[in-house]
Design a protein around this motif. Structure first.
Motif, PDB file in Angstrom:
ATOM      1  N   LYS A  91      -9.292 -10.026   6.965  1.00  0.00           N
ATOM      2  CA  LYS A  91      -8.415  -9.296   7.880  1.00  0.00           C
ATOM      3  C   LYS A  91      -7.761  -8.109   7.178  1.00  0.00           C
ATOM      4  CE  LYS A  91      -4.567  -9.975  11.022  1.00  0.00           C
ATOM      5  NZ  LYS A  91      -3.548 -10.887  11.520  1.00  0.00           N
ATOM      6  N   LEU A 150      -7.923  -4.114   8.225  1.00  0.00           N
ATOM      7  CA  LEU A 150      -6.742  -3.285   8.494  1.00  0.00           C
ATOM      8  C   LEU A 150      -6.687  -2.085   7.549  1.00  0.00           C
ATOM      9  CD1 LEU A 150      -4.010  -5.987   9.214  1.00  0.00           C
ATOM     10  CD2 LEU A 150      -4.767  -4.216  10.786  1.00  0.00           C
ATOM     11  N   ARG A 162      -8.908   0.538   8.706  1.00  0.00           N
ATOM     12  CA  ARG A 162      -8.352   1.216   9.873  1.00  0.00           C
ATOM     13  C   ARG A 162      -7.462   2.395   9.480  1.00  0.00           C
ATOM     14  NH1 ARG A 162      -5.340  -2.577  14.214  1.00  0.00           N
ATOM     15  NH2 ARG A 162      -4.227  -0.833  15.118  1.00  0.00           N
ATOM     16  N   ASP A 212      -9.359   1.184   2.526  1.00  0.00           N
ATOM     17  CA  ASP A 212     -10.051  -0.019   2.053  1.00  0.00           C
ATOM     18  C   ASP A 212     -10.551   0.136   0.613  1.00  0.00           C
ATOM     19  OD1 ASP A 212     -10.853  -2.663   2.379  1.00  0.00           O
ATOM     20  OD2 ASP A 212     -12.879  -2.098   2.973  1.00  0.00           O
ATOM     21  N   VAL A 229       0.344  -1.770   7.355  1.00  0.00           N
ATOM     22  CA  VAL A 229      -0.703  -2.756   7.653  1.00  0.00           C
ATOM     23  C   VAL A 229      -0.355  -4.127   7.064  1.00  0.00           C
ATOM     24  CG1 VAL A 229      -2.600  -1.164   8.106  1.00  0.00           C
ATOM     25  CG2 VAL A 229      -2.173  -1.869   5.758  1.00  0.00           C
ATOM     26  N   ARG A 230       0.468  -4.149   6.015  1.00  0.00           N
ATOM     27  CA  ARG A 230       0.945  -5.450   5.511  1.00  0.00           C
ATOM     28  C   ARG A 230       1.780  -6.145   6.592  1.00  0.00           C
ATOM     29  NH1 ARG A 230       5.311  -5.764   0.709  1.00  0.00           N
ATOM     30  NH2 ARG A 230       6.372  -4.494   2.272  1.00  0.00           N
ATOM     31  N   LEU A 248       1.448  -5.712   9.772  1.00  0.00           N
ATOM     32  CA  LEU A 248       0.519  -6.093  10.846  1.00  0.00           C
ATOM     33  C   LEU A 248      -0.250  -7.371  10.527  1.00  0.00           C
ATOM     34  CD1 LEU A 248      -0.975  -2.601  11.787  1.00  0.00           C
ATOM     35  CD2 LEU A 248       0.646  -3.944  13.126  1.00  0.00           C
ATOM     36  N   MET A 249      -0.357  -7.711   9.243  1.00  0.00           N
ATOM     37  CA  MET A 249      -1.070  -8.935   8.849  1.00  0.00           C
ATOM     38  C   MET A 249      -0.462 -10.182   9.488  1.00  0.00           C
ATOM     39  SD  MET A 249      -3.723  -8.570   6.757  1.00  0.00           S
ATOM     40  CE  MET A 249      -3.839 -10.118   5.846  1.00  0.00           C
ATOM     41  N   GLU A 258       0.644 -10.390  12.469  1.00  0.00           N
ATOM     42  CA  GLU A 258       0.440 -10.306  13.920  1.00  0.00           C
ATOM     43  C   GLU A 258       1.763 -10.330  14.690  1.00  0.00           C
ATOM     44  OE1 GLU A 258      -2.391 -13.318  15.016  1.00  0.00           O
ATOM     45  OE2 GLU A 258      -3.993 -12.370  13.858  1.00  0.00           O
ATOM     46  N   LEU A 275      -1.068   3.023  16.474  1.00  0.00           N
ATOM     47  CA  LEU A 275      -0.475   1.752  16.913  1.00  0.00           C
ATOM     48  C   LEU A 275       0.069   1.877  18.333  1.00  0.00           C
ATOM     49  CD1 LEU A 275       1.515   0.449  13.798  1.00  0.00           C
ATOM     50  CD2 LEU A 275      -0.585  -0.485  14.769  1.00  0.00           C
TER      51      LEU A 275
END
Length: 254
Positions: free
Chosen positions: A130, A134, A137, A141, A162-163, A165-166, A168, A196
């Motif tokens: 995951k 992210l 995105r 990466d 994005v951390r 968002l991990m 959720e 977002l």
């Protein structure tokens, strides 16, 4: 998630310091609904960050209530008399700060997978998969194995987003996410936030970036002296401001 339902309800929130001499928040009430991008603007010291940090009780209010999915998180017990699990409610909110708060001794990938593995007990392989998705995105990466010291400010802030968002989250809270960045790095972070908003993430953003507020916000809140003085659509706030304090503020920043 049901669009438009109230995720967070703030009722008569007050935060006083020095035995009430300083009113960081002075009877603020606001509702945050699913899918909204709420942008909080106002002069420095107006209570914007205090309001944002109160939403997950990083700031404990003097009085008032904060309902998250109908549960008042300012209380020690829920409606059934059970001890309130504040951490459970905090998990519904991702927080991105001015300063990136990445662990310097951990790689980007380790920073991102720590909470999902430790708190949500997700298998490492699943968490890493995951995280890579992210990072891809937001165009990072290839930096998964890098350490925070090896990243630019803009890259660190994208990793911080994005951390969050991990986990959720149902709502993302941004506390002046671009104010510590060099001007040329601001755009890359705002671009992630635009993306977002585009996919329907509920967001509350404290920012001085008026262009972003105008373009991406679905509702603008104007605060001054700890009070919520005016709120409305970007078109109403920027095009037809009613409150004299708001008119004065906009004359200085636009």
């Amino acid at each position: 998630m049901e669009a438009g339902r109230a995720l967070i309800e703030v009722r008569n929130l007050k935060k006083y310091y020095n035995k009430g001499q300083i009113k960081a928040l002075d009877d603020v009430s606001v509702e945050i609904r699913a899918g909204e991008v709420i942008v909080v603007i106002g002069p420095s010291g107006s209570g914007k960050s205090t309001l944002l940090r109160s939403l997950n009780l990083l700031e404990v209010p003097t009085s008032g209530s904060i309902l998250v999915d109908g549960v008042d998180i300012t209380k020690k017990k829920d409606a059934n008399g059970k001890k309130l699990d504040l951490d459970l409610h905090r998990q519904k909110m991702g927080m991105v700060f001015q300063h990136f708060n990445l662990f310097p001794h951990m790689s980007v990938l380790e920073n991102m997978t720590l909470a999902p593995i430790q708190v949500r007990h997700i298998a490492r392989a699943e968490a890493e998969k995951k995280a890579h998705a992210l990072l891809a995105r937001v165009g990072l990466d290839d930096r998964a194995g890098a350490y925070p010291a090896q990243l630019s400010g803009g890259q660190k802030q994208r990793v911080a987003i994005v951390r969050a968002l991990m986990m959720e989250p149902e709502v993302m809270l941004f506390d002046e996410p671009t104010s510590a960045l060099d001007p040329e790095m601001v755009g890359e972070v705002l671009e992630v936030m635009r993306e977002l908003a585009h996919v329907g993430m509920t967001m509350v953003v404290v920012t001085h970036e008026m262009g972003f507020a105008r373009e991406v916000g679905s509702r603008i809140l104007f605060m001054a002296d700890g009070k919520l003085l005016e709120q409305g659509t970007p078109e109403a706030i920027f095009g037809h401001p009613q409150n004299p304090r708001l008119q004065d503020f906009l004359s200085k920043v636009l």
